[in-house]
Design a protein around this motif. Structure first.
Motif, PDB file in Angstrom:
ATOM      1  N   THR A 144      -9.169  35.749 -10.701  1.00  0.00           N
ATOM      2  CA  THR A 144     -10.356  36.611 -10.718  1.00  0.00           C
ATOM      3  C   THR A 144     -11.485  36.008 -11.558  1.00  0.00           C
ATOM      4  O   THR A 144     -12.601  36.528 -11.539  1.00  0.00           O
ATOM      5  CB  THR A 144      -9.989  37.995 -11.279  1.00  0.00           C
ATOM      6  N   TRP A 145     -11.170  34.946 -12.279  1.00  0.00           N
ATOM      7  CA  TRP A 145     -12.178  34.258 -13.086  1.00  0.00           C
ATOM      8  C   TRP A 145     -12.750  33.059 -12.338  1.00  0.00           C
ATOM      9  O   TRP A 145     -13.247  32.115 -12.942  1.00  0.00           O
ATOM     10  CB  TRP A 145     -11.545  33.783 -14.402  1.00  0.00           C
ATOM     11  N   TRP A 146     -12.718  33.096 -11.010  1.00  0.00           N
ATOM     12  CA  TRP A 146     -13.148  31.953 -10.201  1.00  0.00           C
ATOM     13  C   TRP A 146     -14.605  31.580 -10.460  1.00  0.00           C
ATOM     14  O   TRP A 146     -15.003  30.427 -10.268  1.00  0.00           O
ATOM     15  CB  TRP A 146     -12.937  32.257  -8.717  1.00  0.00           C
ATOM     16  N   MET A 147     -15.417  32.542 -10.925  1.00  0.00           N
ATOM     17  CA  MET A 147     -16.819  32.251 -11.180  1.00  0.00           C
ATOM     18  C   MET A 147     -16.966  31.208 -12.306  1.00  0.00           C
ATOM     19  O   MET A 147     -17.845  30.349 -12.261  1.00  0.00           O
ATOM     20  CB  MET A 147     -17.567  33.522 -11.558  1.00  0.00           C
ATOM     21  N   LEU A 148     -16.064  31.284 -13.308  1.00  0.00           N
ATOM     22  CA  LEU A 148     -16.091  30.292 -14.381  1.00  0.00           C
ATOM     23  C   LEU A 148     -15.794  28.894 -13.838  1.00  0.00           C
ATOM     24  O   LEU A 148     -16.416  27.906 -14.241  1.00  0.00           O
ATOM     25  CB  LEU A 148     -15.084  30.662 -15.470  1.00  0.00           C
ATOM     26  N   ALA A 149     -14.831  28.839 -12.909  1.00  0.00           N
ATOM     27  CA  ALA A 149     -14.499  27.557 -12.297  1.00  0.00           C
ATOM     28  C   ALA A 149     -15.677  27.026 -11.494  1.00  0.00           C
ATOM     29  O   ALA A 149     -15.966  25.819 -11.501  1.00  0.00           O
ATOM     30  CB  ALA A 149     -13.272  27.708 -11.404  1.00  0.00           C
ATOM     31  N   LEU A 150     -16.394  27.924 -10.815  1.00  0.00           N
ATOM     32  CA  LEU A 150     -17.553  27.506 -10.035  1.00  0.00           C
ATOM     33  C   LEU A 150     -18.663  26.985 -10.945  1.00  0.00           C
ATOM     34  O   LEU A 150     -19.299  25.965 -10.649  1.00  0.00           O
ATOM     35  CB  LEU A 150     -18.064  28.684  -9.197  1.00  0.00           C
TER      36      LEU A 150
END
Length: 335
Positions: A46-52
């Motif tokens: 759910t923290w994929w935005m940080l990875a992006l």
């Protein structure tokens, strides 16, 4: 096989030295895989935005390893590296002063299994590089592949590691203000496959790329020999032509990295493991070879300077080999 256990009353100082080397071994052999796995898991969470966001930063920052990197003096001067130094111990020896307004190519020999001396001397301040050579910044060159690994690339750059690409080396050597030292383990991955106690054979006869770039930029060539580098690990016998060596050479040609089957010691026993043996490393920085800038060097120019470099490296070895306890009959071999 009889196992030689470590005594229970080992002083805390030596335990801390072992811990410092253990974390370095993990960083060298497993941290990149862990960082990549962590990034993938973050991307799927759910923290994929940080990875992006990090991936965007990675793209914007992709050329940094080719433009001097991004060193962190706090990490380079960490007390961890003092314990790391004292484990062996490692000592850096200066033979002459180097001018801070020039750029240099340090040819580091031998590569050893893990280039331990190169890391300890030029990616940390534990042996006093900046004090010995004021005004100079050392940059150890590493395969470009590793700078594509998320998070891991930022960690290795903090120590002064940069890409070994031609553009990276040219950037360091073309700085008009000088002060850059590009450290190249010239024997590279193939030499690691021959790294075992007593080995004095260097993969150098056909390695002339660093000579060509030194000529193009007028950078001074400095031979560096690290006594004890090959004494840190034992290695499975793999003579040229053997099935094991053939497989290792094949993997090296595909991946660009060598896969030596080495053995050292463990944490609580001294008979086997991935930790290096406690063998002293004496790294001697030689006298610079003056190089006149030649924008378009011919093969004759390159060959001539290469021969001069081999002579200087041999002289450096012969002059200091007795300090490390080597015998008169022991000489360098170039292949």
């Amino acid at each position: 096989m009889k196992i030689h256990l470590a005594p229970l009353n080992v002083p805390l100082r030596r335990r801390l030295q072992t811990a410092a080397v253990l974390q370095w071994i993990f960083s060298f052999l497993g941290l990149a895989q862990c960082c990549l796995a962590a990034f993938i898991l973050l991307s799927l969470s759910t923290w994929w935005m940080l990875a992006l966001l990090y991936a965007t930063w990675l793209w914007l920052d992709s050329d940094t390893p080719n433009r001097g990197g991004r060193r962190c003096e706090w990490i380079r001067r960490s007390i961890v590296w003092e314990y790391f130094r004292d484990y062996f111990p490692i000592k850096l020896v200066k033979t002459v002063d180097l001018e801070a307004d020039k750029n240099y190519v340090f040819g580091f020999h031998p590569h050893g299994v893990l280039a331990t001396g190169a890391f300890g001397n030029f990616c940390t301040e534990s042996t006093g590089f900046s004090a010995l050579f004021p005004g100079l910044k050392s940059h150890l060159l590493m395969l470009p592949f590793w700078f594509r690994v998320p998070i891991f690339r930022d960690y290795i750059m903090s120590g002064g590691l940069v890409s070994s690409s031609k553009s990276s080396l040219s950037y360091l050597l073309s700085r008009p203000e000088g002060g850059n030292v590009a450290v190249i383990a010239v024997g590279a991955a193939p030499e690691a496959l021959d790294a075992r106690p007593g080995a004095l054979t260097l993969q150098l006869r056909k390695r002339k790329g660093f000579i060509k770039l030194a000529l193009r930029h007028g950078a001074q060539l400095v031979p560096v020999f690290s006594f004890g580098e090959n004494e840190l690990f034992d290695q499975v016998q793999n003579p040229t032509g053997s099935p094991l060596r053939t497989l290792q050479d094949r993997l090296q040609s595909i991946m660009g990295i060598s896969m030596p089957l080495f053995n050292g010691r463990g944490i609580f026993q001294y008979s086997f493991g991935l930790l290096p043996h406690r063998k002293a490393i004496l790294t001697v920085v030689g006298t610079p070879i003056q190089v006149a800038a030649t924008p378009n060097p011919t093969s004759e120019d390159i060959d001539a300077l290469h021969e001069v470099y081999l002579e200087h490296l041999s002289e450096l070895f012969e002059r200091h080999k007795h300090e490390y306890g080597l015998q008169e009959h022991q000489h360098l071999n170039f292949i």
